[in-house]
Every structure is written in C-alpha cells, then in structure tokens.
Design a protein around this motif. Structure first.
Motif, PDB file in Angstrom:
ATOM      1  N   TYR A  80       0.863  -1.181   0.000  1.00 45.03           N
ATOM      2  CA  TYR A  80       0.000   0.000   0.000  1.00 45.03           C
ATOM      3  C   TYR A  80       0.896   1.225   0.000  1.00 45.03           C
ATOM      4  N   GLU A  81       0.314   2.381  -0.205  1.00 43.84           N
ATOM      5  CA  GLU A  81       1.103   3.615  -0.284  1.00 43.84           C
ATOM      6  C   GLU A  81       1.045   4.368   1.043  1.00 43.84           C
ATOM      7  N   ASN A  82       2.212   4.797   1.483  1.00 43.70           N
ATOM      8  CA  ASN A  82       2.305   5.534   2.742  1.00 43.70           C
ATOM      9  C   ASN A  82       2.962   6.896   2.543  1.00 43.70           C
ATOM     10  N   ARG A  87       9.129   9.746  -3.457  1.00 38.74           N
ATOM     11  CA  ARG A  87      10.462  10.168  -3.000  1.00 38.74           C
ATOM     12  C   ARG A  87      11.504   9.110  -3.350  1.00 38.74           C
ATOM     13  N   ILE A  88      11.148   7.852  -3.191  1.00 41.62           N
ATOM     14  CA  ILE A  88      12.058   6.764  -3.560  1.00 41.62           C
ATOM     15  C   ILE A  88      12.350   6.801  -5.053  1.00 41.62           C
ATOM     16  N   LEU A  89      11.309   7.009  -5.851  1.00 41.52           N
ATOM     17  CA  LEU A  89      11.495   7.104  -7.300  1.00 41.52           C
ATOM     18  C   LEU A  89      12.370   8.304  -7.673  1.00 41.52           C
ATOM     19  N   ASP A  90      12.231   9.400  -6.956  1.00 38.59           N
ATOM     20  CA  ASP A  90      13.075  10.567  -7.201  1.00 38.59           C
ATOM     21  C   ASP A  90      14.545  10.227  -6.999  1.00 38.59           C
ATOM     22  N   VAL A  91      14.839   9.522  -5.913  1.00 36.43           N
ATOM     23  CA  VAL A  91      16.228   9.149  -5.611  1.00 36.43           C
ATOM     24  C   VAL A  91      16.768   8.200  -6.675  1.00 36.43           C
ATOM     25  N   LEU A  92      15.975   7.211  -7.049  1.00 35.60           N
ATOM     26  CA  LEU A  92      16.415   6.248  -8.068  1.00 35.60           C
ATOM     27  C   LEU A  92      16.698   6.949  -9.390  1.00 35.60           C
ATOM     28  N   SER A 192      18.283 -11.534  -0.088  1.00 34.79           N
ATOM     29  CA  SER A 192      19.379 -11.928   0.806  1.00 34.79           C
ATOM     30  C   SER A 192      19.735 -10.818   1.786  1.00 34.79           C
ATOM     31  N   ILE A 193      19.097  -9.655   1.625  1.00 36.70           N
ATOM     32  CA  ILE A 193      19.229  -8.562   2.601  1.00 36.70           C
ATOM     33  C   ILE A 193      17.832  -8.039   2.907  1.00 36.70           C
ATOM     34  N   ALA A 194      17.503  -7.957   4.186  1.00 33.73           N
ATOM     35  CA  ALA A 194      16.225  -7.402   4.620  1.00 33.73           C
ATOM     36  C   ALA A 194      16.326  -7.082   6.106  1.00 33.73           C
ATOM     37  N   TYR A 195      15.404  -6.301   6.594  1.00 30.75           N
ATOM     38  CA  TYR A 195      15.296  -6.059   8.029  1.00 30.75           C
ATOM     39  C   TYR A 195      13.849  -5.666   8.320  1.00 30.75           C
ATOM     40  N   LYS A 196      13.490  -5.550   9.563  1.00 32.36           N
ATOM     41  CA  LYS A 196      12.112  -5.236   9.931  1.00 32.36           C
ATOM     42  C   LYS A 196      11.833  -3.753   9.675  1.00 32.36           C
ATOM     43  N   ASP A 197      11.405  -3.469   8.462  1.00 35.12           N
ATOM     44  CA  ASP A 197      11.185  -2.075   8.062  1.00 35.12           C
ATOM     45  C   ASP A 197       9.726  -1.781   7.750  1.00 35.12           C
ATOM     46  N   TRP A 198       8.861  -2.802   7.806  1.00 36.37           N
ATOM     47  CA  TRP A 198       7.477  -2.652   7.343  1.00 36.37           C
ATOM     48  C   TRP A 198       6.530  -2.084   8.395  1.00 36.37           C
ATOM     49  N   ASP A 199       6.951  -2.066   9.658  1.00 38.50           N
ATOM     50  CA  ASP A 199       6.074  -1.574  10.723  1.00 38.50           C
ATOM     51  C   ASP A 199       6.184  -0.052  10.795  1.00 38.50           C
ATOM     52  N   ILE A 200       5.166   0.641  10.315  1.00 35.00           N
ATOM     53  CA  ILE A 200       5.238   2.107  10.241  1.00 35.00           C
ATOM     54  C   ILE A 200       5.171   2.758  11.619  1.00 35.00           C
ATOM     55  N   LYS A 201       4.830   1.981  12.640  1.00 36.68           N
ATOM     56  CA  LYS A 201       4.789   2.510  14.006  1.00 36.68           C
ATOM     57  C   LYS A 201       6.127   2.364  14.709  1.00 36.68           C
ATOM     58  N   GLY A 220      26.454  -9.887  -4.794  1.00 38.05           N
ATOM     59  CA  GLY A 220      25.307 -10.592  -5.349  1.00 38.05           C
ATOM     60  C   GLY A 220      24.018 -10.409  -4.575  1.00 38.05           C
ATOM     61  N   ALA A 221      23.937  -9.426  -3.709  1.00 36.80           N
ATOM     62  CA  ALA A 221      22.780  -9.278  -2.826  1.00 36.80           C
ATOM     63  C   ALA A 221      21.516  -8.841  -3.565  1.00 36.80           C
ATOM     64  N   VAL A 222      20.408  -9.484  -3.227  1.00 41.06           N
ATOM     65  CA  VAL A 222      19.079  -9.020  -3.618  1.00 41.06           C
ATOM     66  C   VAL A 222      18.493  -8.350  -2.386  1.00 41.06           C
ATOM     67  N   ILE A 223      18.300  -7.044  -2.472  1.00 42.79           N
ATOM     68  CA  ILE A 223      17.879  -6.248  -1.314  1.00 42.79           C
ATOM     69  C   ILE A 223      16.364  -6.077  -1.321  1.00 42.79           C
ATOM     70  N   LEU A 224      15.739  -6.386  -0.197  1.00 42.56           N
ATOM     71  CA  LEU A 224      14.304  -6.166  -0.028  1.00 42.56           C
ATOM     72  C   LEU A 224      14.081  -4.994   0.916  1.00 42.56           C
ATOM     73  N   LEU A 225      13.368  -3.975   0.415  1.00 40.89           N
ATOM     74  CA  LEU A 225      12.949  -2.842   1.238  1.00 40.89           C
ATOM     75  C   LEU A 225      11.446  -2.638   1.048  1.00 40.89           C
ATOM     76  N   HIS A 226      10.791  -2.102   2.066  1.00 41.86           N
ATOM     77  CA  HIS A 226       9.366  -1.791   1.962  1.00 41.86           C
ATOM     78  C   HIS A 226       9.193  -0.289   1.760  1.00 41.86           C
ATOM     79  N   SER A 227       8.397   0.061   0.776  1.00 40.29           N
ATOM     80  CA  SER A 227       8.245   1.473   0.416  1.00 40.29           C
ATOM     81  C   SER A 227       7.421   2.260   1.424  1.00 40.29           C
ATOM     82  N   VAL A 228       6.767   1.589   2.368  1.00 42.84           N
ATOM     83  CA  VAL A 228       5.998   2.311   3.389  1.00 42.84           C
ATOM     84  C   VAL A 228       6.907   2.917   4.452  1.00 42.84           C
ATOM     85  N   SER A 229       8.173   2.557   4.435  1.00 38.98           N
ATOM     86  CA  SER A 229       9.106   2.969   5.482  1.00 38.98           C
ATOM     87  C   SER A 229       9.689   4.360   5.228  1.00 38.98           C
ATOM     88  N   SER A 230       9.453   5.265   6.153  1.00 37.84           N
ATOM     89  CA  SER A 230      10.061   6.599   6.070  1.00 37.84           C
ATOM     90  C   SER A 230      11.577   6.493   6.233  1.00 37.84           C
TER      91      SER A 230
END
Length: 262
Positions: A80-82, A87-92, A192-201, A220-230
């Motif tokens: 979902y969008e938060n 902003r992420i697209l701007d940086v990319l 292969s890279i992630a952390y608990k970033d999805w909890d907006i609280k 060779g890392a595949v990085i997972l990030l959640h876009s809801v994270s400030s």
C-alpha cells in the motif's frame, strides 16, 4: 465381519471430515518461511543452511546474484502507499539506479499514477498477488487468479504485456506454490538482505535503515525494502552512494542469469 466393517465406516466418515480441514502441508505442500541469519562483514547469509535450498534451486528462484561480483539488485514491496514511493522514485532517478517494485491489488487500484511512473522510468513491476494471501494455502486456480488480476490491471495502466517476476506474500512458499508460479511463466523472487522495516509505528530514522542495509552488504545481494518505510526513503540516497564507494553497482533483476549462479 461386523467388527471389521463398523470401524472402517467410522474411520471413513472421520477421514472425509478431516480431509476438509487437514492442513495443506500434509498433502505434500510443506510451507517454508523465507528466513535466515543475516550477512555480516560481507559474508553470505545462512540461506544455504536453512533447509529449503533444494526447493528454491529446483524452481530456479532468485535470492542471490553472482556472489563473486559486487553486484546489487534493489527491490521494493508495495503493499500500500504511505507517502514515500514518489520520494524513492526521485532518488532512483537522480542516482540512475534500476529497481523492481512488487505490487499488490490494493496498490494497483490506489496508485495508478505511481505505477505509470515506475514503468515510464524503466523500473520492473513485479507481482505480489492481488489480496496478499498465504499462497501455500490456496489452490492452483486461486493462485492463478491472484496473479492474473494484478498482471491484467498493471497492463491496462502501463501498456506492458505480462509480468515476469513474483514475490510470495510474507515470504511463505512451498514446492507446489513455486511450481504453480513457474508454470504460469513467473520467476519467484526472494532476497538476501532485509530487516524489519514494514512496521510504520516503529520507524527509527534514516541512520537505522542505513546501518541495517550497509551492515548486511555482500556480493550478489538481492535487497528487499518496503516502500511504506520513512526510514528507507530517508536513507536510500546515502545507501546507494556509499555502496558505490565500496565498489558495488546496481543492476536490474532481468539481467540476472539464474542458472549461471547455481
């Protein structure tokens, strides 16, 4: 005979009842949760030690690139969008980094303009299912419906035909689920890279996101990030810059030759 037949009738009735409620895993569909010990000091994470490597390899799932090279693959989950995807697209765009965005039905319906922008700026749009179910617990027909609906709606909005990549919701998968997705023409994508970033609280600032990602960096890392994270939105530019300073470069998932790195 009566002593034999009666128990058999009882067992047959009981089995028929249990067959409705019995877990799918008991029918050769053991679910796995994609989890592992994180990378430290540039070493690979413990994915090979977690007991599901054979299943991933059998279905040519992506979770690593070439571990002999300093290449990185940046992916985002968009349930979902938060307020941070633009902003992420701007940086990319500024940093000229390709990414893959795995979207759900909610995001597709709610954010058509962001989807169009992702496509216009040559990012991959991946399938994260329409309603984000545990796909090990639904039928092959339901899996197809979940994925088809996302693909069709994204195609209407962006003009792109078909989708190549899928990420199972919550990282829950099974041999059957991976097989169904492959039969539908998808490559399953994990990380292969992630952390608990999805909890907006529980956002803790850009430096927290930066430390978590950079602390796990490995070839060779595949990085997972959640876009809801400030935190991610704040840290992304510095992560890209400092990864490049360490000799890493970012590539698109569609350049990754899965078979080559097995």
């Amino acid at each position: 005979m009566k002593r034999i037949i009666k128990p058999l009738i009882v067992l047959t009735v009981l089995f028929c009842f249990l067959n409705v409620t019995i877990p799918v895993s008991a029918h050769g569909n053991q679910p796995f949760h994609f989890g592992f010990k994180k990378s430290k000091e540039g070493k690979l994470p413990s994915i090979a030690e977690e007991g599901f490597m054979d299943t991933l390899q059998k279905h040519e799932a992506i979770f690593l690139g070439n571990t002999d090279k300093k290449e990185l693959y940046l992916t985002f989950d968009n349930g979902y969008e938060n307020g941070y995807t633009a902003r992420i697209l701007d940086v990319l765009k500024e940093k000229k980094v390709p990414a893959a965005f795995f979207v759900t039905g909610h995001f597709v319906q709610d954010q058509p303009e962001l989807l169009k922008r992702m496509a216009a700026e040559n990012h991959l749009i991946g399938n994260h299912s329409w309603s984000h179910p545990d796909m090990t617990q639904v039928s092959a027909t339901q899996i197809k419906e979940e994925l088809d609906k996302v693909s069709q709606e994204v195609s209407k909005l962006t003009g792109r035909q078909g989708m190549r990549f899928v990420r199972p919701p919550r990282g829950i998968f099974s041999n059957r689920m991976l097989d169904v997705c492959r039969e539908l023409g998808y490559t399953n994508v994990f990380w292969s890279i992630a952390y608990k970033d999805w909890d907006i609280k529980q956002q803790k600032g850009g430096s927290y996101a930066y430390g978590n990602v950079m602390g796990q960096l490995h070839p060779g890392a595949v990085i997972l990030l959640h876009s809801v994270s400030s935190d991610n939105a704040e840290a992304l530019g510095k992560i890209i810059d400092d990864a490049r300073q360490k000799g890493y470069e970012f590539y698109s998932l569609d350049t990754l030759n899965v078979k080559k790195y097995r």
